[in-house]
Design a protein around this motif. Structure first.
Motif, PDB file in Angstrom:
ATOM      1  N   LEU A  13       0.827  -1.210   0.000  1.00 38.86           N
ATOM      2  CA  LEU A  13       0.000   0.000   0.000  1.00 38.86           C
ATOM      3  C   LEU A  13       0.864   1.264   0.000  1.00 38.86           C
ATOM      4  O   LEU A  13       0.579   2.228  -0.710  1.00 38.86           O
ATOM      5  CB  LEU A  13      -0.930   0.003   1.209  1.00 38.86           C
TER       6      LEU A  13
ATOM      7  N   GLY B 212       3.051   1.317  -3.362  1.00 36.76           N
ATOM      8  CA  GLY B 212       2.224   1.431  -4.553  1.00 36.76           C
ATOM      9  C   GLY B 212       2.544   0.350  -5.580  1.00 36.76           C
ATOM     10  O   GLY B 212       3.501  -0.398  -5.441  1.00 36.76           O
ATOM     11  N   PRO B 213       1.744   0.269  -6.647  1.00 34.40           N
ATOM     12  CA  PRO B 213       1.935  -0.781  -7.656  1.00 34.40           C
ATOM     13  C   PRO B 213       3.167  -0.539  -8.525  1.00 34.40           C
ATOM     14  O   PRO B 213       3.680   0.584  -8.611  1.00 34.40           O
ATOM     15  CB  PRO B 213       0.658  -0.708  -8.485  1.00 34.40           C
ATOM     16  N   ARG B 214       3.628  -1.613  -9.168  1.00 38.32           N
ATOM     17  CA  ARG B 214       4.712  -1.483 -10.131  1.00 38.32           C
ATOM     18  C   ARG B 214       4.255  -0.630 -11.316  1.00 38.32           C
ATOM     19  O   ARG B 214       3.074  -0.604 -11.660  1.00 38.32           O
ATOM     20  CB  ARG B 214       5.138  -2.868 -10.633  1.00 38.32           C
TER      21      ARG B 214
ATOM     22  N   ARG C 258      -6.889  -2.789  -6.816  1.00 39.62           N
ATOM     23  CA  ARG C 258      -5.690  -2.174  -7.407  1.00 39.62           C
ATOM     24  C   ARG C 258      -4.515  -2.172  -6.418  1.00 39.62           C
ATOM     25  O   ARG C 258      -3.772  -1.208  -6.308  1.00 39.62           O
ATOM     26  CB  ARG C 258      -5.998  -0.765  -7.913  1.00 39.62           C
ATOM     27  N   ILE C 259      -4.383  -3.282  -5.726  1.00 43.09           N
ATOM     28  CA  ILE C 259      -3.240  -3.502  -4.835  1.00 43.09           C
ATOM     29  C   ILE C 259      -2.317  -4.505  -5.508  1.00 43.09           C
ATOM     30  O   ILE C 259      -2.737  -5.621  -5.828  1.00 43.09           O
ATOM     31  CB  ILE C 259      -3.691  -4.022  -3.449  1.00 43.09           C
ATOM     32  N   ASP C 260      -1.093  -4.109  -5.744  1.00 40.39           N
ATOM     33  CA  ASP C 260      -0.138  -4.945  -6.461  1.00 40.39           C
ATOM     34  C   ASP C 260       0.685  -5.766  -5.466  1.00 40.39           C
ATOM     35  O   ASP C 260       1.494  -5.231  -4.724  1.00 40.39           O
ATOM     36  CB  ASP C 260       0.774  -4.059  -7.318  1.00 40.39           C
TER      37      ASP C 260
END
Length: 204
Positions: free
Chosen positions: A14, A17-19, A144-146
Motif C-alpha cells: 500500500l 504502490g503498484p509497479r 488495485r493492490i499490487d
C-alpha cells in the motif's frame, strides 16, 4: 507466522504502490515470471522444508509426528490439485505459477492444525486453501493492490483460513463450545493483523 508476514507485506504494497504499468485505466497488466523452473524448484524446497517446520514444532519424536507429516503432505497435494482445477476452469490451461502457489497455500492452511486434523480434514483444508488464495488474489487486483508474489493472498488470507479451520475441525478444549473456540481463534487473527499491519505501516 504466515499472516504476520503477509500483513506487513500488505502495508508495504500500500505504501510503495503498484509497479509501473501494472494498472492502466481499467486494464490489469500481467507480468509473466522470468523462470518457471526456479518457481517449481523453490516450491519443492519449501514443501520439503515444511515437514521439518510442522513436525519439528512438536519438539519431540512422538508417534504423532507421523500424522503431522501425512497431514502436511496431503494438504499441500490437494492444494495443488485444487489450483490445477482452478487454472483449467479460468484459463483452459495449467498455469505453473498458480499450480505452485496452490501447493504453498495448502501448506500454509494446514500449518496451524497439522497436529489436530484427520487425513480427510487435511485434504479439505488444502483444497479450500487454494480457493481462498485465488479469490484473495483476485480481490486485491480489483482493489488495485499490487502484490507481486501473492504473499498476502497465500500467507495472509490462507493463514486466516487455516487458523479458523482449527476452531472448525479440531478437538474442542475442555470447557469450550465450538462457538467460543472460534471466537478465540478469530481474536488471534484480528490481534495479529492489528499488530503486524500497524507496525508495517510505521516501518514503511
Amino acid at each position: 507466522v504466515h499472516s504476520m508476514g503477509a500483513w506487513i507485506g500488505l502495508s508495504g504494497a500500500l505504501v510503495l504502490g503498484p509497479r509501473l504499468g501494472k494498472f492502466h485505466r481499467d486494464e490489469i497488466r500481467y507480468f509473466a515470471p522470468s523462470n518457471h523452473n526456479f518457481i517449481v524448484f523453490g516450491v519443492f524446497v519449501l514443501w520439503f522444508s515444511w515437514f521439518g517446520f510442522n513436525a519439528g514444532s512438536l519438539l519431540s519424536f512422538a508417534p504423532s509426528v507421523a500424522s503431522i507429516l501425512m497431514n502436511t503432505l496431503i494438504s499441500g497435494a490437494t492444494g495443488g490439485i485444487s489450483a490445477y482445477l482452478i487454472s483449467l476452469l479460468f484459463s483452459r490451461k495449467v498455469g505453473v505459477e498458480l499450480f505452485s502457489f496452490g501447493i504453498i497455500a495448502g501448506l500454509v492452511g494446514i500449518t496451524a492444525g497439522c497436529a489436530e486434523f484427520t487425513a480427510q480434514q487435511s485434504a479439505w483444508v488444502g483444497m479450500v486453501s487454494a480457493i481462498v488464495m485465488f479469490a484473495g488474489e483476485r480481490a486485491l487486483l480489483r482493489l488495485r493492490i499490487d502484490d507481486p508474489l501473492s504473499v498476502v493472498a497465500i500467507h495472509g488470507f490462507t493463514g486466516v483460513w487455516g487458523t479458523l479451520a482449527v476452531a472448525c475441525y479440531a478437538e474442542l478444549p475442555p470447557g469450550l463450545s465450538r462457538g467460543e473456540f472460534f471466537q478465540i481463534q478469530a481474536s488471534g487473527v484480528l490481534a495479529a493483523f492489528a499488530l503486524a499491519f500497524s507496525s508495517g505501516l510505521i516501518l514503511f
